[in-house]
Enzyme design. Structure first.
Site, short mmCIF file in Angstrom:
data_model
loop_
_atom_site.label_atom_id
_atom_site.label_comp_id
_atom_site.label_asym_id
_atom_site.label_seq_id
_atom_site.Cartn_x
_atom_site.Cartn_y
_atom_site.Cartn_z
N HIS A 1 0.86 -1.42 0.34
CA HIS A 1 -0.23 0.18 -0.27
C HIS A 1 0.92 1.36 -0.27
CE1 HIS A 1 -4.00 1.92 1.11
NE2 HIS A 1 -2.66 2.97 1.90
N GLU A 2 1.85 1.50 1.02
CA GLU A 2 2.72 2.56 0.97
C GLU A 2 3.79 2.59 -0.21
OE1 GLU A 2 1.88 4.35 2.92
OE2 GLU A 2 0.46 3.40 4.28
N HIS B 1 1.46 4.80 -2.96
CA HIS B 1 1.90 5.62 -2.85
C HIS B 1 3.28 6.22 -3.10
CE1 HIS B 1 -1.87 6.89 -0.96
NE2 HIS B 1 -1.65 6.39 0.16
N GLU C 1 -4.89 7.21 -3.46
CA GLU C 1 -5.28 6.44 -2.59
C GLU C 1 -5.57 5.54 -3.64
OE1 GLU C 1 -4.98 5.53 0.06
OE2 GLU C 1 -4.72 7.41 1.43
#
Lengths: 492, 492
Positions: free
Chosen positions: B261-262, B265, B291
């Site tokens: 997830h990170e 980003h 997101e």
């Protein structure tokens, strides 16, 4: 509306906030910054430095300071802060924000050139950026002003009032006495320290370093230690003091005494009056006194017999394969071996000063303009031959070993010698303050330093602190006595 | 003298430098700050935030922007930067530097109150600071302005032009379809994911996380990963992007999908046009699109069968004791288990949206003033009962689980749902762009995102990027199709 002290507090707190933010960016640059992050970090640092300088040198702040100084409503303590801030203000006004920005950028560029030069073990990539810094430093000296030697203006950045002449005199007296002591030692059988160069794993060394810092009472709730290429201490307030160390797996000495050295700096920063955040009386006295703290913990405490009689089991527990068969006395002798060597930070307490004297000679000439950056390697090697009687095999072991010049820190080196001399003088008083002085417990040392050094912040100069704490001005005999006593034990 | 574009560049670079310095202080606060360092860090952050805001809202800068906008000498590209900067300037002008400082201080205080509440597993210590933030957020909404709902003004901070009504409509359509799919799945035999909750050592999980980030092409020369209490991504320029993760030794899922997830980003931040440092076109489009990147890598890639068919040996090598006897298909099913649960960040891709809808309901009422902070726990638990049919046993597993409110991030949560929906729509195009689409090599995914998302910076809105990249506006059917297809595989 007349100005108030609380306006001063608010204003100077803002300046401090920005300066400490800049210090965090620098800390990050040397600990965690990814390689490609350098470019914009340099710009970010330059902006913060320029912003802090602009804010601090704002004319309105000058009016506030001048008006408060003549106000009758301030306490003596408050007035002292205003006086020192006004001194700083007037000094800072001599440099423009654009000059400060330029210096920040050139330093950053130069630091990376130095890293590159270190990697290549070759001075050349560092030459031009270094000359650029020297040129800026010469301009800085002229802007700040001096009465006899431009170098005075730069030394003054680290220790107010100290001059080239004063250090010349000091070194002229110290040098022959040191050399005769070193020669005398050379006639005795050499001690064995080869076991310090065995393999010591990174993980265990790291843990040992942390343990040692705890034993000298460094507060890890108000600070931390990390790894960097070059050990340093920085602080963003008394509750956030950062040390760094480096670990060489084939050399235990490097890490242990770098931890104790930086730990000494760290204890000073943690011990400053925390209610005086951003104020002169919340700041350290001078770099000489700062180095007296690092050198006191590194040497007077950290290379003493009684400290290691108490703490040797710690090292034996971490590395039993080496130390279970070596006595604490032999360990003590090994860590105090005197021998001319190439690297300043690894030098014994006696030859250490010769390393400093060499740098002092070079800096004087560089700032006078009689020596150019391109001529540093040859001159460096010549001076090492002359004073330490050793040949410098390459630039990494020679003129590239210290980070200071790449940081623009001209005038800094002498403070290491001054610091060591102050340390011996302070330590002499501390030793005499109890009948059965013993470094198994270092708490009494810390307590003495807290009340006699830390508590004064920047309200006194180095000399004033020394007189107040020891009853007299800096006197090199304390260091010579300390050295004679120690090396008599080491070399019988 | 007319204003020039290079004056604009110089000015906006300074603002960026100070903002990114503030971001580094925040990063440090969540990774390395010693416990006692909090107090002055809050003050330092407030000063930087206030300084950046003051600089950015300076009238001279406004004149510069207005003058450049009517200048005929700019390229279309340059004009776009000026237009967006002027929009930001006019918006920022609506908040005073004092308000910005106040918000920064209250947020910092509130963050520490939240940490305390988490430690005590009790909402009460967080109640008052949270209500204080909500009050400030209501003032902020009024200052920024809105046409129908004050919450619109806050949502607009994260996704320009998106309104409460738009999200209401979206969720009204999505909710029944999601619930019917979740119910349908509940009628099938449940998959086994218990093996993901065995013991997985911190050291090995850490290395595995780094390896996975390398496999999705996160550039560790232009970024790094550290540990923090709550995973996040921050960036100080495209060459210095910082991820954090957390490791639970009894749960492998937590770390792996937080890294992906990170990492998503992080890839976005590293992929932004680096020559546009500090400029709107060097910034991300919106938080919804940000997101969409995290959710795309976490879910569309990171919970797909073909990604794990290729990368499963990595996990098997780190933890052979568990995974040597489990097939990649069973692993794929386990990591896609659908089941209502308490923690948003650990939720499956379907129930995830219900977690968001609950927060959206609460925030609307908090910002309207019809719900008070003190009533959050009861209302939270009631909504979890209603939508997820589960009982919340305590505040840590309930209303204290997310850091967002303590950061003042009201209006943020909906962007997770919007992001997931955008992600599915983008992914649909990516999948169709090659005949034998397979996630063994994720390079084609990254390349598509680079040209269709990252390269635009902030020159387009979320909707505009979506239309340009996929040919149509946001359409929830892509997500529903994606979900049907995936869960048919998982639950037959």
């Amino acid at each position: 509306m007349p100005y108030t002290y609380s306006q001063y507090l608010k204003y100077i707190n803002k300046v401090a906030d920005i300066k400490f933010a800049s210090a965090l960016l620098q800390w990050d640059q040397e600990t965690y910054l990814p390689p490609k992050g350098n470019y914009f970090r340099a710009q970010q640092l330059a902006t913060l430095d320029e912003t802090a300088h602009s804010l601090f040198t704002n004319k309105k702040f000058g009016s506030l300071l001048n008006s408060l100084l003549s106000s009758s409503s301030l306490t003596t303590h408050q007035k002292k802060n205003i006086e020192i801030s006004l001194y700083d203000y007037q000094k800072a006004k001599k440099l423009t924000p654009a000059f400060v920005r330029k210096m920040s950028e050139v330093i950053n560029h130069s630091f990376h050139a130095w890293i590159k030069a270190r990697k290549e073990n070759d001075f050349s990539p560092f030459e031009k950026p270094l000359q650029e810094i020297i040129n800026l430093k010469r301009i800085e000296a002229d802007s700040l002003g001096y009465s006899s030697h431009p170098y005075d203006a730069l030394i003054n950045n680290y220790d107010k009032g100290v001059t080239t002449e004063k250090i010349n005199n000091l070194f002229d007296t110290l040098q022959p006495k040191l050399k005769s002591l070193i020669n005398e030692i050379a006639e005795h059988p050499q001690v064995d320290n080869s076991f310090l160069k065995r393999f010591y794993s990174k993980e265990k060394q790291w843990q040992l370093g942390i343990e040692l810092l705890k034993r000298i009472h460094f507060d890890f709730d108000a600070g931390r230690q990390d790894i960097s290429e070059h050990p340093f201490t920085t602080s963003f307030n008394t509750q956030d003091v950062r040390l760094t160390t480096r670990i060489d797996e084939n050399d235990l000495e490097n890490m242990v005494w770098s931890c104790l050295h930086e730990g000494g700096h760290g204890l000073y920063e943690q011990g400053l009056p925390s209610e005086e955040y951003g104020l002169p009386q919340g700041e350290y006295c001078s770099i000489s006194i700062h180095e007296s703290q690092s050198r006191l913990w590194e040497n007077c405490v950290g290379r003493s017999l009684s400290f290691w009689q108490a703490n040797y089991p710690l090292i034996q527990n971490y590395f039993p394969e080496t130390f279970s068969n070596i006595s604490s006395l032999d360990f003590f002798k090994a860590i105090n071996k005197v021998q001319p060597s190439l690297i300043r930070t690894e030098a014994d307490e006696l030859t250490y000063h010769l390393h400093i004297m060499i740098r002092f000679e070079l800096e004087k000439d560089l700032i006078m303009g009689t020596l150019k950056a391109k001529d540093i390697p040859a001159r460096w090697n010549e001076l090492y031959k002359k004073h330490l009687r050793i040949n410098v095999p390459n630039d990494n072991l020679g003129c590239l070993q210290d980070v200071h010049w790449s940081h623009g820190s001209f005038g800094y080196f002498a403070t290491y010698s001054l610091g060591s001399l102050y340390a011996a003088q302070f330590f002499n008083v501390i030793e005499k303050s109890s009948d059965n002085f013993n470094l198994a417990d270092t708490h009494p040392v810390l307590t003495w330093l807290q009340s006699n050094i830390y508590a004064h912040g920047r309200s006194l100069t180095s000399e004033e602190i020394c007189k107040k704490a020891t009853g007299e001005s800096l006197n090199i005999n304390y260091f010579l006595e300390y050295a004679h006593k120690k090396f008599q034990m080491v070399y019988n």
